[in-house]
Design a protein around this motif. Structure first.
Motif, mmCIF file in Angstrom:
data_model
loop_
_atom_site.group_PDB
_atom_site.id
_atom_site.type_symbol
_atom_site.label_atom_id
_atom_site.label_comp_id
_atom_site.label_asym_id
_atom_site.label_seq_id
_atom_site.Cartn_x
_atom_site.Cartn_y
_atom_site.Cartn_z
ATOM 1 N N GLN A 51 0.833 -1.211 0.000
ATOM 2 C CA GLN A 51 0.000 0.000 0.000
ATOM 3 C C GLN A 51 0.865 1.258 0.000
ATOM 4 O O GLN A 51 0.573 2.227 -0.711
ATOM 5 N N ARG A 52 1.923 1.257 0.789
ATOM 6 C CA ARG A 52 2.830 2.406 0.844
ATOM 7 C C ARG A 52 3.409 2.703 -0.538
ATOM 8 O O ARG A 52 3.412 3.845 -1.002
ATOM 9 N N ASP A 53 3.897 1.651 -1.219
ATOM 10 C CA ASP A 53 4.493 1.846 -2.541
ATOM 11 C C ASP A 53 3.451 2.256 -3.572
ATOM 12 O O ASP A 53 3.695 3.135 -4.414
ATOM 13 N N ALA A 54 2.275 1.629 -3.514
ATOM 14 C CA ALA A 54 1.217 1.980 -4.467
ATOM 15 C C ALA A 54 0.764 3.422 -4.267
ATOM 16 O O ALA A 54 0.517 4.157 -5.241
ATOM 17 N N THR A 55 0.650 3.842 -3.014
ATOM 18 C CA THR A 55 0.243 5.218 -2.729
ATOM 19 C C THR A 55 1.224 6.210 -3.324
ATOM 20 O O THR A 55 0.831 7.177 -4.007
ATOM 21 N N ARG A 56 2.499 5.988 -3.106
ATOM 22 C CA ARG A 56 3.497 6.946 -3.571
ATOM 23 C C ARG A 56 3.644 6.932 -5.087
ATOM 24 O O ARG A 56 3.849 7.993 -5.705
ATOM 25 N N LEU A 57 3.498 5.762 -5.683
ATOM 26 C CA LEU A 57 3.557 5.738 -7.148
ATOM 27 C C LEU A 57 2.311 6.377 -7.758
ATOM 28 O O LEU A 57 2.394 7.039 -8.796
ATOM 29 N N GLN A 58 1.158 6.205 -7.119
ATOM 30 C CA GLN A 58 -0.055 6.861 -7.610
ATOM 31 C C GLN A 58 0.107 8.381 -7.535
ATOM 32 O O GLN A 58 -0.215 9.106 -8.495
ATOM 33 N N LEU A 59 0.620 8.878 -6.421
ATOM 34 C CA LEU A 59 0.819 10.316 -6.274
ATOM 35 C C LEU A 59 1.908 10.830 -7.214
ATOM 36 O O LEU A 59 1.811 11.950 -7.735
ATOM 37 N N ALA A 60 2.934 10.011 -7.454
ATOM 38 C CA ALA A 60 3.974 10.398 -8.411
ATOM 39 C C ALA A 60 3.393 10.495 -9.814
ATOM 40 O O ALA A 60 3.684 11.447 -10.561
ATOM 41 N N LEU A 61 2.561 9.520 -10.170
ATOM 42 C CA LEU A 61 1.930 9.529 -11.485
ATOM 43 C C LEU A 61 1.031 10.755 -11.642
ATOM 44 O O LEU A 61 1.068 11.450 -12.680
ATOM 45 N N ASP A 62 0.241 11.045 -10.618
ATOM 46 C CA ASP A 62 -0.636 12.211 -10.669
ATOM 47 C C ASP A 62 0.175 13.499 -10.838
ATOM 48 O O ASP A 62 -0.201 14.393 -11.617
ATOM 49 N N ALA A 63 1.297 13.609 -10.118
ATOM 50 C CA ALA A 63 2.110 14.818 -10.199
ATOM 51 C C ALA A 63 2.781 14.956 -11.562
ATOM 52 O O ALA A 63 2.872 16.061 -12.119
ATOM 53 N N LEU A 64 3.257 13.844 -12.114
ATOM 54 C CA LEU A 64 3.862 13.899 -13.446
ATOM 55 C C LEU A 64 2.841 14.359 -14.477
ATOM 56 O O LEU A 64 3.137 15.200 -15.339
ATOM 57 N N GLU A 65 1.639 13.825 -14.411
ATOM 58 C CA GLU A 65 0.605 14.169 -15.383
ATOM 59 C C GLU A 65 0.087 15.590 -15.174
ATOM 60 O O GLU A 65 -0.474 16.192 -16.088
ATOM 61 N N ALA A 66 0.325 16.140 -13.948
ATOM 62 C CA ALA A 66 -0.085 17.524 -13.669
ATOM 63 C C ALA A 66 1.033 18.522 -13.957
ATOM 64 O O ALA A 66 0.876 19.716 -13.713
ATOM 65 N N GLY A 67 2.173 18.038 -14.454
ATOM 66 C CA GLY A 67 3.277 18.927 -14.809
ATOM 67 C C GLY A 67 4.154 19.344 -13.651
ATOM 68 O O GLY A 67 4.795 20.401 -13.698
ATOM 69 N N ASP A 68 4.229 18.512 -12.598
ATOM 70 C CA ASP A 68 5.093 18.819 -11.458
ATOM 71 C C ASP A 68 6.057 17.651 -11.225
ATOM 72 O O ASP A 68 5.952 16.920 -10.232
ATOM 73 N N PRO A 69 7.018 17.460 -12.114
ATOM 74 C CA PRO A 69 7.919 16.307 -12.009
ATOM 75 C C PRO A 69 8.824 16.357 -10.780
ATOM 76 O O PRO A 69 9.224 15.310 -10.264
ATOM 77 N N GLY A 70 9.184 17.549 -10.326
ATOM 78 C CA GLY A 70 10.021 17.642 -9.134
ATOM 79 C C GLY A 70 9.338 17.055 -7.914
ATOM 80 O O GLY A 70 9.937 16.292 -7.144
ATOM 81 N N LEU A 71 8.061 17.418 -7.720
ATOM 82 C CA LEU A 71 7.285 16.852 -6.628
ATOM 83 C C LEU A 71 7.168 15.341 -6.789
ATOM 84 O O LEU A 71 7.332 14.585 -5.825
ATOM 85 N N ALA A 72 6.882 14.900 -8.003
ATOM 86 C CA ALA A 72 6.722 13.469 -8.266
ATOM 87 C C ALA A 72 7.964 12.689 -7.858
ATOM 88 O O ALA A 72 7.881 11.642 -7.214
#
Length: 660
Positions: free
Chosen positions: A524-545
């Motif tokens: 769950q920890r890994d899935a959560t962080r990858l989901q948030l990373a994916l969301d940030a990349l698609e929102a144009g914030d790669p640094g946050l991702a």
């Protein structure tokens, strides 16, 4: 107990001690323990062979060429030695020994000096990196000053641990802080050559490497077919007084007290002096706890059906102010143990500490994961851990034997109540409470299972419902038992133990930092962080991702500072199909997600100023694929957990019915 501790700490392969599992000194210790068990009248005393990679250390040194000083050194379990004549070469200072520290430096054919103060990285990564850089050997130390070190704060202290090392990587030794600072000054003044020597003999298990568990019994009376198991290990680095000679002394002292007092246990008491707790195999990650793991999985698998309790002794009697008596155990045992722990403050003069944890750095983990309710005991505090632990200062003069006696008295109160009780002393309501909290786990604020789009929400509901039914069954059973006059006591106890064994075998898991979790939590920890990373990349914030989420997924943060080969090797040794997984196979390991290339690729593009999602199409696709795999695994584990609580609840309901 003083006599036993004195005797065991005298066994040594060098002037500083050393009795790693299977070594000549360790075999002497095993023979001595067997004799003591027989002298005390214990039954079924035997030494049980454990196949191991037998690692024998006979000394190490670093000598400065040209008439310079000679520094004594130590090595770590599984680390290869040097040729008989040693390795002579220039020594260079590479700081922390991470990949970036080698930039602009040619380490080929040299010996590298590495500062290991202990953080996120074990020495195997530094050793593997040095091998990839072409170095001939490594000299480790723990910081130029004690301030930055965790272990070994003494300037004249040597250190040893299990290396989680491969025997085809370069050899390394450890030197004192005083020696390291001398070398650093010489290197700064000009080219410095040293001769590094480490006398190690490694005999693979396939070639006849063997250590010995020593097992003895005190027979029970009317419940002799049920076991209470005591464990402590007889292998050690250096003299190993508190780690773990005092544990052997505590076990034998307990037997002596039983014999002299005339106490007749109802259950059969088994005393396991285990081998190779510190180190057992090279070319592996889960290479400690080997004696206890082999005992419960190969030598005596019946323990997983017959034992009602195990008690693991380690680091007892350290006795400095602040060295509280600590217990680590799981919720079903915690309340009873804490009650006994805190009952008489005079016997715990430095205080107490209790944790709802199954500790992966001690033998009790592998017994608990085999389905045996288990408690771990030590006296914990920063003074011992930072100054004596695993060093040449773990000496008998640093043991407080009056405090050790008090430690054993508290432990005896705990197990005697379990022995005297007809029914298992198990708090299933506490397990339900823990399960509810862990299902409500939020690896990131505001993001739990309900907020993850790839999670099958009906599965979450089913799990919550099964835990609720389990809680209800536990509460109803408690209410029935509180009324007394329990019928069919054997049947009731058997049903309770079935539930407990299933819970331990199927719910005791480890995260990527070897901390106790439920099986779904690391996924769950890994899935959560990858989901948030994916969301940030698609929102144009790669640094946050990258820096907030990708970096903190799995072992990415720890591995990003080393070459890919070193990082990939670390992940491979946690794979379910790895041929030397040992007790890691008991731990329901999560998939170790390989994000090294994604992290570095995103980092490079961020540095180039790219922000548009289209620039990260490749990384987005890769992360999405790995996230999909994690979601499948997470859903599978949620379903399995629901089934565990369903079946365990059925057992508790059956126990209540049979109690009528």
């Amino acid at each position: 107990m003083r006599r036993v501790t004195q005797r065991i700490t005298r066994f040594g392969d060098t002037a500083d001690g050393w009795r790693p599992g299977g070594s000549p000194a360790n075999l002497e210790a095993a023979d001595y323990i067997e004799r003591e068990m027989r002298r005390l009248g214990m039954r079924k005393v035997a030494q049980l062979p454990v196949p191991i990679d037998r690692w024998v250390f006979r000394g190490a040194s670093v000598t400065v060429a040209g008439g310079g000083p000679r520094f004594e050194a130590s090595s770590w379990g599984g680390v290869p030695g040097t040729p008989a004549g040693g390795i002579t070469a220039e020594v260079i200072d590479v700081g922390a020994g991470q990949a970036a520290d080698y930039e602009g430096i040619d380490a080929t054919g040299k010996i590298v000096l590495v500062d290991w103060a202990f953080g996120d990285h074990w020495v195997n990564r530094h050793g593997h990196q040095a091998t990839l850089e072409g170095a001939l050997a490594v000299i480790f130390y723990t910081g130029r000053t004690a301030e930055g070190a965790y272990y070994n704060k003494r300037d004249d202290g040597l250190l040893s641990f299990d290396g989680t090392y491969d025997d085809d990587w370069v050899p390394f030794v450890f030197v004192t802080r005083n020696a390291a600072n001398d070398l650093i000054a010489r290197i700064a003044a000009g080219t410095t050559r040293v001769r590094l020597r480490s006398d190690v003999e490694l005999t693979r298990a396939a070639e006849g490497g063997v250590g010995y568990n020593v097992l003895g019994a005190v027979p029970g009376t009317d419940r002799a077919d049920e076991f209470i198991i005591f464990t402590g290990h007889h292998d050690a680095w250096f003299r190993g007084a508190a780690d773990d000679a005092t544990a052997i002394a505590a076990m034998l002292g307990t037997v002596k007290a039983i014999k002299e007092s005339g106490f007749k246990p109802r259950r059969t008491l088994l005393f396991l002096a285990s081998t190779n707790e510190e180190y057992g195999y090279t070319d592996a990650y889960y290479e400690w706890l080997i004696g206890a793991w082999y005992a419960v999985t190969h030598q005596r698998p019946d323990w997983g059906r017959k034992a009602i309790l195990s008690l693991d002794f380690e680091l007892l009697g350290t006795g400095d102010p602040g060295e509280r008596l600590l217990i680590r155990t799981h919720g079903e045992l915690l309340a009873q143990a804490v009650e006994k722990l805190e009952a008489d403050p005079a016997r715990t003069p430095y205080g107490t500490l209790s944790q709802n944890v199954i500790w992966a750095n001690a033998d009790h983990f592998t017994l608990a994961a085999a389905g045996i309710p288990s408690i771990y005991f030590n006296t914990v505090g920063t003074e011992y851990l930072t100054h004596n632990y695993h060093t040449n200062f773990d000496l008998i003069e640093n043991v407080d034997f009056d405090y050790l006696r008090m430690n054993v008295e508290v432990v005896n109160d705990i197990w005697v109540e379990h022995d005297r009780s007809t029914l298992p002393i198990l708090d299933f309501v506490a397990r339900a409470t823990e399960a509810e909290a862990r299902i409500d786990y939020h690896p990131e604020p505001e993001v739990g299972l309900a907020e993850l789009p790839g999670v099958d929400q009906p599965l979450v509901s089913a799990l919550q419902e099964s835990v609720a039914r389990f809680r209800s069954a536990a509460e109803r059973l408690d209410a029935r038992l509180a009324r007394g006059k329990v019928a069919h006591q054997r049947d009731v106890g058997d049903a309770m133990m079935r539930a407990e064994r299933m819970i331990l075998r199927r719910l005791v898991a480890l995260d990527v930092f070897d901390q106790y979790v439920f099986p779904h939590e690391q996924v769950q920890r890994d899935a959560t962080r990858l989901q948030l990373a994916l969301d940030a990349l698609e929102a144009g914030d790669p640094g946050l991702a990258n820096e907030t989420y990708v970096r903190r997924t799995g072992l990415t943060d720890a591995g990003r500072l080393f070459a890919y080969e070193a990082y990939a090797s670390e992940l491979a040794r946690h794979d379910h199909d790895f041929d030397r997984l040992q007790w890691g196979a008991q731990a329901h390991l999560a998939p170790y997600v390989d994000l090294w290339k994604e992290y570095h690729s995103i980092s490079a593009k961020v540095a180039a100023g790219l922000t548009a999602p289209t620039a990260y199409a490749e990384e987005i696709a890769s992360i999405r694929a790995k996230l999909a795999h994690l979601y499948r695994e997470l859903n599978r584990r949620l379903a399995q957990m629901a089934r565990v609580f369903e079946l365990a609840g059925d057992d508790l309901a059956r126990a209540r019915r049979r109690a009528q």
